[in-house]
Write a protein that holds these residues in place. Structure first.
Motif, mmCIF file in Angstrom:
data_model
loop_
_atom_site.group_PDB
_atom_site.id
_atom_site.type_symbol
_atom_site.label_atom_id
_atom_site.label_comp_id
_atom_site.label_asym_id
_atom_site.label_seq_id
_atom_site.Cartn_x
_atom_site.Cartn_y
_atom_site.Cartn_z
ATOM 1 N N ARG A 2 16.772 14.938 14.782
ATOM 2 C CA ARG A 2 16.202 16.277 14.566
ATOM 3 C C ARG A 2 16.811 17.277 15.542
ATOM 4 O O ARG A 2 17.060 18.424 15.174
ATOM 5 C CB ARG A 2 14.671 16.219 14.696
ATOM 6 C CG ARG A 2 13.996 17.516 14.381
ATOM 7 C CD ARG A 2 14.035 17.809 12.891
ATOM 8 N NE ARG A 2 13.372 19.075 12.640
ATOM 9 C CZ ARG A 2 13.872 20.018 11.861
ATOM 10 N NH1 ARG A 2 14.992 19.839 11.230
ATOM 11 N NH2 ARG A 2 13.231 21.151 11.694
ATOM 12 N N ALA A 3 17.036 16.852 16.788
ATOM 13 C CA ALA A 3 17.638 17.743 17.784
ATOM 14 C C ALA A 3 19.051 18.144 17.362
ATOM 15 O O ALA A 3 19.451 19.309 17.533
ATOM 16 C CB ALA A 3 17.656 17.075 19.149
ATOM 17 N N LEU A 4 19.809 17.205 16.805
ATOM 18 C CA LEU A 4 21.156 17.526 16.325
ATOM 19 C C LEU A 4 21.097 18.522 15.172
ATOM 20 O O LEU A 4 21.890 19.464 15.112
ATOM 21 C CB LEU A 4 21.896 16.259 15.896
ATOM 22 C CG LEU A 4 22.302 15.291 17.009
ATOM 23 C CD1 LEU A 4 22.945 14.041 16.416
ATOM 24 C CD2 LEU A 4 23.234 15.948 18.000
ATOM 25 N N GLU A 5 20.151 18.312 14.265
ATOM 26 C CA GLU A 5 20.000 19.232 13.138
ATOM 27 C C GLU A 5 19.650 20.637 13.623
ATOM 28 O O GLU A 5 20.228 21.627 13.156
ATOM 29 C CB GLU A 5 18.916 18.734 12.186
ATOM 30 C CG GLU A 5 19.280 17.463 11.451
ATOM 31 C CD GLU A 5 18.119 16.884 10.651
ATOM 32 O OE1 GLU A 5 17.069 17.564 10.518
ATOM 33 O OE2 GLU A 5 18.265 15.751 10.170
ATOM 34 N N LEU A 6 18.730 20.726 14.569
ATOM 35 C CA LEU A 6 18.340 22.033 15.117
ATOM 36 C C LEU A 6 19.505 22.693 15.845
ATOM 37 O O LEU A 6 19.682 23.912 15.765
ATOM 38 C CB LEU A 6 17.139 21.881 16.051
ATOM 39 C CG LEU A 6 15.815 21.527 15.369
ATOM 40 C CD1 LEU A 6 14.739 21.217 16.412
ATOM 41 C CD2 LEU A 6 15.365 22.641 14.437
ATOM 42 N N THR A 7 20.289 21.891 16.540
ATOM 43 C CA THR A 7 21.471 22.414 17.234
ATOM 44 C C THR A 7 22.446 23.020 16.239
ATOM 45 O O THR A 7 22.915 24.154 16.411
ATOM 46 C CB THR A 7 22.161 21.296 18.047
ATOM 47 O OG1 THR A 7 21.240 20.812 19.021
ATOM 48 C CG2 THR A 7 23.424 21.791 18.721
ATOM 49 N N VAL A 8 22.755 22.268 15.189
ATOM 50 C CA VAL A 8 23.682 22.763 14.167
ATOM 51 C C VAL A 8 23.162 24.060 13.560
ATOM 52 O O VAL A 8 23.890 25.060 13.478
ATOM 53 C CB VAL A 8 23.906 21.701 13.054
ATOM 54 C CG1 VAL A 8 24.632 22.302 11.855
ATOM 55 C CG2 VAL A 8 24.676 20.512 13.601
ATOM 56 N N HIS A 9 21.899 24.059 13.154
ATOM 57 C CA HIS A 9 21.344 25.249 12.495
ATOM 58 C C HIS A 9 21.285 26.454 13.435
ATOM 59 O O HIS A 9 21.583 27.575 13.022
ATOM 60 C CB HIS A 9 19.971 24.950 11.903
ATOM 61 C CG HIS A 9 20.028 24.000 10.753
ATOM 62 N ND1 HIS A 9 20.651 24.299 9.563
ATOM 63 C CD2 HIS A 9 19.566 22.734 10.618
ATOM 64 C CE1 HIS A 9 20.566 23.274 8.737
ATOM 65 N NE2 HIS A 9 19.914 22.303 9.351
ATOM 66 N N GLY A 10 20.924 26.241 14.681
ATOM 67 C CA GLY A 10 20.849 27.339 15.640
ATOM 68 C C GLY A 10 22.210 27.963 15.913
ATOM 69 O O GLY A 10 22.370 29.191 15.875
ATOM 70 N N ILE A 11 23.187 27.107 16.177
ATOM 71 C CA ILE A 11 24.537 27.611 16.462
ATOM 72 C C ILE A 11 25.109 28.308 15.241
ATOM 73 O O ILE A 11 25.699 29.390 15.341
ATOM 74 C CB ILE A 11 25.453 26.467 16.942
ATOM 75 C CG1 ILE A 11 25.017 25.983 18.327
ATOM 76 C CG2 ILE A 11 26.919 26.911 16.949
ATOM 77 C CD1 ILE A 11 25.688 24.704 18.788
ATOM 78 N N GLU A 12 24.943 27.707 14.086
ATOM 79 C CA GLU A 12 25.530 28.301 12.887
ATOM 80 C C GLU A 12 24.793 29.569 12.460
ATOM 81 O O GLU A 12 25.389 30.461 11.877
ATOM 82 C CB GLU A 12 25.628 27.256 11.775
ATOM 83 C CG GLU A 12 26.661 26.203 12.163
ATOM 84 C CD GLU A 12 26.996 25.201 11.094
ATOM 85 O OE1 GLU A 12 26.306 25.147 10.044
ATOM 86 O OE2 GLU A 12 27.969 24.448 11.308
ATOM 87 N N ARG A 13 23.533 29.689 12.799
ATOM 88 C CA ARG A 13 22.807 30.943 12.553
ATOM 89 C C ARG A 13 23.403 32.048 13.429
ATOM 90 O O ARG A 13 23.628 33.174 12.971
ATOM 91 C CB ARG A 13 21.326 30.749 12.853
ATOM 92 C CG ARG A 13 20.448 31.751 12.145
ATOM 93 C CD ARG A 13 18.963 31.446 12.233
ATOM 94 N NE ARG A 13 18.661 30.051 11.929
ATOM 95 C CZ ARG A 13 17.953 29.235 12.719
ATOM 96 N NH1 ARG A 13 17.435 29.670 13.835
ATOM 97 N NH2 ARG A 13 17.734 27.974 12.374
ATOM 98 N N LEU A 14 23.656 31.732 14.703
ATOM 99 C CA LEU A 14 24.274 32.705 15.614
ATOM 100 C C LEU A 14 25.651 33.120 15.107
ATOM 101 O O LEU A 14 25.963 34.314 15.029
ATOM 102 C CB LEU A 14 24.390 32.114 17.024
ATOM 103 C CG LEU A 14 25.228 32.930 18.018
ATOM 104 C CD1 LEU A 14 24.554 34.264 18.328
ATOM 105 C CD2 LEU A 14 25.481 32.140 19.282
ATOM 106 N N ASN A 15 26.480 32.142 14.752
ATOM 107 C CA ASN A 15 27.835 32.476 14.312
ATOM 108 C C ASN A 15 27.847 33.179 12.963
ATOM 109 O O ASN A 15 28.750 33.978 12.691
ATOM 110 C CB ASN A 15 28.726 31.233 14.319
ATOM 111 C CG ASN A 15 29.219 30.927 15.719
ATOM 112 O OD1 ASN A 15 29.440 31.836 16.521
ATOM 113 N ND2 ASN A 15 29.374 29.663 16.034
ATOM 114 N N THR A 16 26.846 32.947 12.127
ATOM 115 C CA THR A 16 26.738 33.693 10.877
ATOM 116 C C THR A 16 26.399 35.159 11.170
ATOM 117 O O THR A 16 26.980 36.071 10.574
ATOM 118 C CB THR A 16 25.677 33.063 9.953
ATOM 119 O OG1 THR A 16 26.107 31.733 9.621
ATOM 120 C CG2 THR A 16 25.489 33.874 8.682
#
Length: 178
Positions: A2-16
């Motif tokens: 779950r932490a990896l999923e949140l990391t991916v989504h958080g970073i990709e939200r920022l870069n989007t």
């Protein structure tokens, strides 16, 4: 996981978000370039600061948009094998490539750009042209933002790879042609 999923989504939200801002900056770059050409040729006058502003905007679009481009698999690459690999094979290549190539490259850039920025900031560097833009350290600082955003996207890519290797193929990178 779950932490990896949140990391991916958080970073990709920022870069989007940064990618969307960069898209607007691209329009701004075109408009400033048009204004530069119009004032020069139609009004027979020249504003150095306006010329420099469009060069700055163009540079910012490139450096700030790099992480978004990386995220959306938008870089041109020649791959003979990657596109034919299974999702787990691509995950292994992405994980190894990020660790072995991207992260050390970013470390070198961070050290180099930090000195570049710091020297410019200490000198309060401005344009060599009398009527040019001041505070060139701002533009040079954008190089550090580039390193930070690409580093974060590298973390997201590694997290995606680990998720795929643990059976979450919905996080798999798509080949450039598909």
């Amino acid at each position: 996981m779950r932490a990896l999923e949140l990391t991916v989504h958080g970073i990709e939200r920022l870069n989007t978000l940064v990618g969307r801002i960069v898209a607007l900056m691209t329009l701004g770059t075109v408009l400033v370039c048009f204004a530069t050409v119009y004032t020069r040729y139609a009004l027979n006058t020249n504003f150095i600061w306006l010329q420099e502003a469009y060069v700055w905007q163009h540079a910012l679009v490139i450096v700030l948009g790099a992480a978004y481009t990386m995220m959306s698999n938008g870089f041109v690459r020649v791959d003979i094998f990657y596109g034919r690999m299974s999702p787990k094979g691509r995950a292994i290549v992405d994980l190894a490539g990020t660790i072995v190539f991207l992260m050390p490259f970013l470390a070198v850039l961070a050290v180099t750009f930090a000195r570049f920025f710091w020297n410019s900031w200490l000198a309060d560097e401005g344009s060599p042209n009398e009527s040019g833009l001041p505070n060139w350290w701002l533009l040079k600082g954008a190089l550090l933002v580039f390193v930070g955003l690409v580093f974060l996207q590298g973390i997201a890519l590694m997290a995606r790879s680990v998720l795929v290797l643990r059976g979450r193929e919905d996080y798999a990178a798509k080949p450039a042609h598909g």
